[in-house]
Design a protein around this motif. Structure first.
Motif, short mmCIF file in Angstrom:
data_model
loop_
_atom_site.label_atom_id
_atom_site.label_comp_id
_atom_site.label_asym_id
_atom_site.label_seq_id
_atom_site.Cartn_x
_atom_site.Cartn_y
_atom_site.Cartn_z
N PHE A 258 34.62 28.45 49.52
CA PHE A 258 34.43 27.51 48.55
C PHE A 258 33.53 27.85 47.48
CE2 PHE A 258 36.65 24.61 51.36
CZ PHE A 258 37.71 24.23 50.40
N PHE A 259 32.26 28.18 47.96
CA PHE A 259 31.19 28.55 47.01
C PHE A 259 31.90 29.80 46.21
CE2 PHE A 259 27.94 27.55 50.66
CZ PHE A 259 27.67 26.25 50.07
N LEU A 260 32.31 30.83 46.48
CA LEU A 260 33.02 31.84 45.70
C LEU A 260 34.09 31.04 44.71
CD1 LEU A 260 33.97 34.58 48.26
CD2 LEU A 260 32.33 34.58 46.28
N MET A 261 34.70 30.04 45.16
CA MET A 261 35.51 29.32 44.24
C MET A 261 35.05 28.81 42.99
SD MET A 261 38.67 26.58 44.91
CE MET A 261 39.78 27.79 45.85
N SER A 262 33.88 28.05 43.49
CA SER A 262 33.04 27.44 42.42
C SER A 262 32.36 28.22 41.58
CB SER A 262 31.70 26.60 43.18
OG SER A 262 30.98 25.76 42.40
N TYR A 263 31.98 29.34 42.02
CA TYR A 263 31.30 30.46 41.14
C TYR A 263 32.33 30.88 40.00
CZ TYR A 263 28.85 34.61 39.50
OH TYR A 263 27.93 35.55 39.02
N ALA A 264 33.33 30.96 40.70
CA ALA A 264 34.76 31.51 39.76
C ALA A 264 35.00 30.62 38.76
CB ALA A 264 36.02 31.81 40.82
N LYS A 265 34.86 29.33 39.03
CA LYS A 265 35.08 28.23 38.16
C LYS A 265 34.15 27.94 36.99
CE LYS A 265 39.63 27.28 39.18
NZ LYS A 265 40.43 27.60 38.36
N PHE A 266 32.96 28.24 37.44
CA PHE A 266 31.81 27.86 36.33
C PHE A 266 31.44 29.31 35.67
CE2 PHE A 266 30.54 24.31 39.10
CZ PHE A 266 30.80 23.33 38.04
N ILE A 267 31.57 30.40 36.47
CA ILE A 267 31.06 31.53 35.68
C ILE A 267 31.87 32.84 35.71
CG2 ILE A 267 29.30 33.38 36.12
CD1 ILE A 267 27.49 31.25 37.47
N ASP A 268 32.84 33.39 36.73
CA ASP A 268 33.51 34.54 36.65
C ASP A 268 34.83 34.20 37.55
OD1 ASP A 268 34.69 36.83 36.67
OD2 ASP A 268 32.96 38.00 37.17
N ASP A 269 35.98 34.12 36.51
CA ASP A 269 37.31 33.79 37.27
C ASP A 269 37.81 34.95 38.31
OD1 ASP A 269 39.52 31.74 37.19
OD2 ASP A 269 40.63 33.49 36.62
N MET A 270 37.18 36.05 38.16
CA MET A 270 37.88 37.02 39.09
C MET A 270 37.22 36.64 40.56
SD MET A 270 36.09 41.13 39.41
CE MET A 270 34.77 40.50 40.55
N PHE A 271 36.44 35.61 40.69
CA PHE A 271 35.69 35.45 42.10
C PHE A 271 37.05 34.44 42.92
CE2 PHE A 271 32.18 37.49 40.88
CZ PHE A 271 31.13 37.48 41.75
N MET A 272 38.14 34.03 41.96
CA MET A 272 38.93 33.42 42.67
C MET A 272 39.65 34.17 43.77
SD MET A 272 38.99 29.94 41.91
CE MET A 272 40.57 29.37 42.19
N THR A 273 39.97 35.26 43.36
CA THR A 273 40.91 35.99 44.28
C THR A 273 39.97 36.18 45.33
OG1 THR A 273 42.07 36.95 42.50
CG2 THR A 273 42.03 38.19 44.72
N LEU A 274 38.60 36.55 45.29
CA LEU A 274 37.74 36.62 46.60
C LEU A 274 37.75 35.35 47.39
CD1 LEU A 274 34.77 38.62 44.78
CD2 LEU A 274 36.82 39.50 45.92
N SER A 275 37.71 34.38 46.89
CA SER A 275 37.68 33.10 47.49
C SER A 275 38.91 32.98 48.39
CB SER A 275 37.33 31.82 46.76
OG SER A 275 38.76 31.66 45.78
N TYR A 276 40.09 33.25 47.70
CA TYR A 276 41.35 33.16 48.52
C TYR A 276 41.39 33.90 49.88
CZ TYR A 276 43.12 31.29 44.05
OH TYR A 276 43.51 30.61 43.09
N HIS A 277 40.62 35.13 49.71
CA HIS A 277 40.48 35.97 50.95
C HIS A 277 39.44 35.69 51.88
CE1 HIS A 277 42.85 38.86 48.03
NE2 HIS A 277 43.63 38.95 49.10
N ALA A 278 38.23 34.82 51.15
CA ALA A 278 37.67 34.58 52.31
C ALA A 278 38.09 33.45 53.18
CB ALA A 278 36.56 33.79 51.54
N PHE A 279 39.07 32.67 52.70
CA PHE A 279 39.76 31.64 53.41
C PHE A 279 40.71 32.15 54.44
CE2 PHE A 279 39.12 28.59 49.49
CZ PHE A 279 37.92 28.15 50.03
N SER A 280 41.32 33.46 53.76
CA SER A 280 42.68 33.89 54.77
C SER A 280 41.93 34.95 55.58
CB SER A 280 43.66 34.36 53.83
OG SER A 280 43.11 35.39 52.91
#
Length: 382
Positions: free
Chosen positions: A274-296
């Protein structure tokens, strides 16, 4: 052997989930690395990968867990024998039909794949509602929503509904996260307290509702393409609430207890996601994929292996002793997560190599789990 194997959900669906992890992910690595090109699914290659990780790997493990836990909660049996065998067969048919979906009549993969979860719900819902097990009334409802996400992903891929199927995959992944937040939030602190009675845990009853509401808001925001800042705020709140809960559990006291600490590490990965997802939405969208893999990989990988290992040992009547092989595959699954999430940020020129490392560690972790417990699933309870 048949009567033993199909006597309980964990004996069937835990190995099926592990088999899915072992065979489905490597083919995706071959696809993305250009070493394979054959995928006659009606899903694109990335969508097939997302669908199969969620509904081919995590869904059967969830079913196995609930088919094992609900009888303990309610005193009522879950499907066994021929009904359980038919559900297992349906999982196999679902995987084959989704892979060959583009070469089959449209309704075949949709029906075979989507039917599993509703039928599994029918196996646990009567026991929960008839016994007044109010604490778990939410489970059939949540699983029904999970099944709807699966159906909608098929319909979107077939362009029957005007949605991006990837939105439904992210929503389904967040559903898995929500379930891990609830179940992991029960077992991780309670197991620790039972074994280390003087640990002095603390919590606040508002933290779980806050985290759950934040996850639901994030899920809806993803489905309906809400503004990035809204998703960023909701995911940040979820991460903070979950992190505070983890601190209150004091899981670090079990640092030398692999069967215990892996549960806390799994929940910690949820907060990281969730921290990676929040960072992605505020700063760098590339981190969205990283958040998905943190979850999975991080959260679901750690928690499924941890919970399956404990369930396999406990429900077969064996002593809950740590073994080297457990520590080995717990370490492997976290190397897989770090290789896929953290390492690419530092070594961005080695994407395929790090992807391969992550894939190998993932496969080895589930393979070792399978090799350790296959003899047990066909052996009577002690």
């Amino acid at each position: 052997m048949f009567s033993i194997l199909f006597s309980a959900g964990f004996r069937v669906f835990f190995p099926l989930g592990a088999l899915g992890a072992i065979f489905l992910l490597p083919y995706w690595v071959l696809l993305i690395s250009g070493n394979a090109g054959y995928l006659p699914s009606h899903f694109s290659a990335p969508s097939w990968h997302q669908h199969e990780m969620i509904f081919g790997v995590f869904a059967p493990i969830i079913i196995g867990f609930l088919f094992t836990a609900v009888p303990n909660w309610t005193g009522k049996p879950s499907p066994a024998g021929l009904p359980l065998a038919l559900l297992a067969l349906l999982w196999v048919l679902g995987r084959v039909s989704v892979f060959y979906g583009g070469e089959l009549p449209v309704f075949v993969p949709v029906v075979l794949d989507v039917a599993l979860l509703p039928l599994a719900i029918m196996g646990i819902a009567p026991a929960i509602f008839q016994t007044g097990n109010k604490r778990n009334y939410f489970l059939p409802v949540m699983l029904s929503i999970f099944a709807i996400f699966n159906l909608c992903s098929h319909l979107a891929a077939l362009e029957i509904i005007d949605f991006d199927e990837n939105n439904f995959f992210v929503a389904a992944l967040l559903f898995v996260v929500m379930l891990m937040n609830v179940i992991g939030g029960r077992v991780a602190p309670s197991f620790l307290k039972n074994k280390y009675g003087d640990v002095g845990q603390w919590s606040h009853k508002a933290l779980l509702p806050i985290s759950m509401i934040s996850i639901v808001v994030t899920m809806l925001g993803v489905i309906f393409d809400a503004p990035d800042k809204m998703i960023g705020v909701s995911s940040l709140i979820a991460g903070i609430a979950i992190l505070i809960r983890i601190v209150g559990w004091k899981g670090w006291v079990a640092i030398k207890d692999p069967l215990m600490i892996i549960l806390h590490i799994g929940v910690l990965w949820i907060a990281v996601g969730f921290f990676l997802m929040s960072y992605a939405k505020f700063i760098d969208d590339m981190f969205m994929t990283l958040s998905y893999h943190a979850f999975s990989i991080g959260a679901a990988g750690s928690l499924t292996l941890g919970v399956m290992t404990r369930a396999m040992i406990g429900h077969s009547g064996r002593p809950m002793n740590n073994e080297f092989i457990f520590s080995f595959y717990f370490v492997l699954i976290n190397i897989a997560a770090l290789s896929r999430i953290i390492a690419p940020l530092m070594f961005d020129g080695f994407y395929i190599e790090l992807l391969s490392v992550s894939g190998v560690c993932w496969v080895l972790a589930y393979l070792l789990f399978l090799l350790r417990f296959i003899p047990l699933v066909v052996t009577p309870r002690v």
